[in-house]
Each structure stands twice: as C-alpha cells, then as structure tokens.
Design an enzyme around this catalytic site. Structure first.
Site, mmCIF file in Angstrom:
data_model
loop_
_atom_site.group_PDB
_atom_site.id
_atom_site.type_symbol
_atom_site.label_atom_id
_atom_site.label_comp_id
_atom_site.label_asym_id
_atom_site.label_seq_id
_atom_site.Cartn_x
_atom_site.Cartn_y
_atom_site.Cartn_z
ATOM 1 N N LYS A 11 0.914 -1.167 0.064
ATOM 2 C CA LYS A 11 0.129 -0.092 -0.116
ATOM 3 C C LYS A 11 1.036 1.081 -0.102
ATOM 4 O O LYS A 11 2.086 1.033 0.399
ATOM 5 C CB LYS A 11 -0.982 0.147 1.272
ATOM 6 C CG LYS A 11 -1.953 -1.034 1.435
ATOM 7 C CD LYS A 11 -2.570 -0.895 2.432
ATOM 8 C CE LYS A 11 -3.586 -1.889 2.821
ATOM 9 N NZ LYS A 11 -4.799 -1.714 1.922
ATOM 10 N N ARG B 268 -10.422 -11.328 1.595
ATOM 11 C CA ARG B 268 -11.487 -12.468 1.269
ATOM 12 C C ARG B 268 -10.849 -13.734 1.271
ATOM 13 O O ARG B 268 -11.313 -14.727 1.106
ATOM 14 C CB ARG B 268 -11.658 -12.060 -0.431
ATOM 15 C CG ARG B 268 -10.620 -11.869 -1.261
ATOM 16 C CD ARG B 268 -10.858 -11.144 -2.541
ATOM 17 N NE ARG B 268 -10.823 -9.499 -2.267
ATOM 18 C CZ ARG B 268 -11.109 -8.762 -2.943
ATOM 19 N NH1 ARG B 268 -11.601 -8.983 -4.471
ATOM 20 N NH2 ARG B 268 -11.264 -7.438 -2.622
#
Length: 486
Positions: free
Chosen positions: A259, A333
């Site tokens: 990130k 996920r």
C-alpha cells in the site's frame, strides 16, 4: 454536572419545551432555568448547548442541550429513527462539556429514551488514551432520576460493546497482535459460564486445510490464530446458532502489492470485522440474549517478506477451490473464504460476516452506511430494521451473477482474488468472490471499510476508529432471539 434536554418549539416563535426531567429541575430552582434561557439569546437549536453555573448546590454546572423537534420519529428518507439520533448527539455533546469542566460525574436526563441517552453519553465520552501520560479526566455518566433504569443499563451495555471494538481497532498493531486480540476477547468472556473460547494455533489451521488463510499469514513473523467463540444462550444448546465471521487482519501492509505509505497506519484497524463481531458476542453475553451464537475470527498480519504471497501465486482454499492471488492486498477475502467454509460445519440459522474489505465500498457509500450483500431477503429485513433503531445504518448492495463472472474468468485457477476489470465494482466483485464459498441459504456479507473510522460525520463519536456497526449486530441478534421465541 447535569445534562438536560430541551425541544425546539414547533413554530419558530414560542417558548421551547423542557423534557419532564427539565421541567422537574426548573421547578426545583423556582423557574430560574426557564428565566435564564429566555434572556440569554434565541431558542436552542438541535445539538447546541448552554451552560449555567450555581443554579443548585447538587449540580454546580447544568448543561442544557437542544433535542430538535419533540415528535421526531423514523425518517424514511434517512432510514433511521431521528428522535433517537437527536438524543444520542445532544447527550454526547452535553457530557463532553461536563468533561471539559473536569467534573468527574454527570447525571443525564433520559430525554424520553434512556437507552439512546446512555448510548450518547457512553459513546460520546470514549477516547483511546491508553498510551498517553496526559489523559482527559474520566467522567462517569449516570441516569438522572430512576424511572428508566432498565433502558439506561441496556444503552450502557450496547455502547460499551461498541467501545470495546473501538479500543481494539484503535490500539497500535504491536499492542494488538493476533494472539493478543484473542486473549483480550477471552478475558472479556471469562466470567460467563455459557461461553467457550477456543484459541486455535497455526497447526490446527493447517489440519483444517485453510490454505488461503495460511498463505496470507506466512508473510509475517506473527503466527496466525483462528479464534472460535461459542455463546450458548439459547434454551436448547443444540438450537441452530447464528454464526458471525470477522476478518481479523491485525495489520495490513498490502503484502508484496504494498500500500502507499500515506495513511497506512490506519491499517491497524483492518481487523474491524473481527473486532465488531467479537464485541457483539461479548455484548450479547452481557445482555444474556436467548440464542446461540458462534463467532469465528481468522487473525493474522499481511506483510511483505521472502515468504509472502507473490502476485500470480495460486493457493487452495478449504473447500478445494483454487485461487489465483493477482493482488496480495486483496487478502481479506482469502481469510474469509476459509472461515466461511468452516462456518458451514455448524448448521447455522444464518451466517453473517463483517470485514473492512474494499476501498471501493468507501468510494460507493462513504461513511453513511455499511454495505450489505446478501442472498436472503429475510436476513436483509432483520439487519435493516435493526439499523433503523441503532442509527448505524446498512444499505443493500447487489450480488449479481454479472460480478461472479468477473472473478471466475481466471487463467490459472478456479477464481481470481480480484475482478478482471480491476477498478469496476470492486466491492461487488469481492462479495461475488465470497459467495463462491457459501452454500447456506441465509448469508450476509457486511463490507465495513467505509464506516471504519470517524472524522466528524457521527456527532456522538470522537475522531478515530468507529467500532461500527457493533450495535446494529447486537440489535440484529436481539431481534433474531425474539424471532425464535415467538
């Protein structure tokens, strides 16, 4: 200190109207409060305050707060009970003013809804200052009068549940590691005889063949934990439970798909899903709700290292499906895929998962509401009705086949962990991915990325991690427990 509410008059002129507690106090001081309010400027608008000193020896400082219109109820445009929201916001601002005066105790006018007043007080005063030497003075809010003590206590319990989630999310990632998170929750549940907590180590996770979860965890030096909570509040311990599943990434660097550094510190709260569902179970136990709940939280860090997932790697989930990891920052996920497979072992009445899953959810709804993707209109209705009462809103999002195709069209594996049109409908393709691991007919996925933190949008929460939607999950569980009773 004392916090009293006052309604705005229906017409713009005309005297404002006290709550019954305000009326009683005004009589106690021979009408002085009404007189002072009349001479010190225009009528109080919603959420605005006036402070009076020296009116009564028991209450050296009295804060009067504007509650808005008296008959405010459910606002269909806003999807919440406006009266309750007005009370929460007004009481929070009143209590903070008492805190600024460094008064250690505040009595709060129930304002006609003691639960909402207690929530406003306890949520409004909360601040994470564990690691500071200079702290704001602690203030204990209590109910003014004794008429609504049951509602007040319920509101305190609801708010303390949300504050627990805020505490866990706000704490630095070196203080809340996977094992410390699990131990903190275990300690909170220790006093309840009808709760069992299992802190599952990495070896157990491996025997469960949770290859997707382990692939994320292996990039970090912190070992993963699978936290499993059983709350047996139902009349029959064999009754089908409600299963809560929460994403527990205690720090998310993005992994190899790193990130940007700006704002990365906020990713200590990427376990917001685990924090809210575990806090909801702690609250359900404190309220002694008559239903069975199981909580599942896969906990780990997502870090870049020589062992970390690489873009293009293929991993195998618990149900045998293979997943191409095209972006290592779409890791939540992967944890949830395995945890959702495991959730099907419990013959659940409903499976509800919560996760700070996608930046796309924040783009879509901002912090106004939690996005809900569900295959069950029955489940949606319960969540939606709960959120109207709590003011912590939910909004239904689509689970179309349209999105499923975008994650199943994958060159190397059964599924890709991102949609093939990367930026389009990111929250929806993430939900479609999770749906591939669900066979239960009542399942809901709550994407809480947009409601993770609060700047100034919710007036009764200070700036920082929000702990949302803990109260909505608790209210939903309470409604479900009434459902089974009827």
């Amino acid at each position: 200190g004392l916090v009293l509410g006052i309604y705005s008059s229906e017409k713009d002129e005309g005297a404002a109207q006290f709550t019954s507690a305000g009326d009683a106090f005004d009589r106690l001081v021979s009408g002085k409060l009404r007189e002072l309010l009349a001479v010190c400027g225009p009528p109080l608008k919603k959420g605005k305050t006036r402070i009076f000193h020296g009116l009564h020896q028991d209450f050296p400082s009295v804060v009067v707060v504007g509650l808005g219109k008296k008959n405010a109820g459910v606002n269909d445009q806003e999807n919440w009970n406006e009266g309750k929201e007005n009370i929460r916001a007004a009481v929070a601002v009143g209590c903070r003013q008492i805190q600024d005066l460094e008064i250690p105790c505040v009595e709060v006018d129930p304002c006609g809804d003691a639960q909402a007043a207690a929530e406003g007080a306890v949520l409004g005063l909360h601040e994470y200052n564990e690691l500071k030497q200079k702290k704001k003075p602690a203030v204990t809010p209590q109910l003014h009068g004794s008429a609504e003590s049951e509602g007040w206590q319920k509101g305190v319990t609801y708010a303390e549940g949300q504050n627990l989630a805020r505490y866990l999310m706000e704490a630095p990632a070196n203080y809340i590691t996977p094992i410390k998170f699990a131990e903190h929750i275990e300690q909170k549940l220790r006093s309840f005889s009808n709760v069992k907590v299992h802190i599952r180590p990495e070896s157990w996770i491996a025997t469960q063949q949770m290859g997707a979860f382990l692939s994320v965890a292996k990039g970090s030096a912190e070992p993963p934990i699978f936290l499993e909570i059983h709350y047996l509040g139902g009349a029959n311990t064999n009754d089908s439970p409600l299963v809560f599943v929460g994403k527990g990434v205690t720090f998310d660097s993005g992994g190899i798909s790193l990130k940007p550094s700006s704002g990365m510190d906020a990713m200590r709260a990427d376990m917001g899903g685990a924090a809210t569902v575990c806090s909801a179970i702690v609250t359900a136990a404190a309220l002694n709700l008559p239903l069975n709940i199981i909580g599942l939280a896969p906990l780990c860090e997502n870090m870049p290292s020589g062992k970390a997932n690489k873009p293009g790697d293929v991993v195998r989930a618990k149900n045998g499906k293979t997943i191409q990891v095209d972006n290592t920052d779409a890791e939540g996920r992967l944890l949830l895929a395995d945890a959702l497979c495991y959730a099907h072992n419990f013959n659940a009445r409903a499976i509800v998962n919560a996760a700070t899953l996608t930046g796309a959810m924040d783009v879509a709804l901002g912090s106004a509401a939690t996005g809900v993707f569900t295959n069950s209109s029955w489940l949606w209705t319960h969540l939606y009705e709960a959120s109207i009462l709590t003011g912590d809103r939910v909004w239904r999002m689509p689970l179309f086949e349209h999105y499923t195709k975008q994650v199943t069209d994958c060159p190397l594996a059964d599924l890709s962990n991102i949609g093939k049109y990367s930026r389009a409908g990111g929250a929806c393709t993430a939900a479609a991915f999770l749906k591939e691991f669900v066979t239960a007919s009542h399942w809901a996925h709550l994407d809480i990325a947009g409601v993770m933190s609060n700047k100034d949008e919710v007036p009764y929460l200070r700036k920082g991690m929000a702990g949302r939607p803990t109260r909505t999950l608790v209210e939903f569980a309470a409604r479900l427990s009434q459902d089974s009773h009827n």
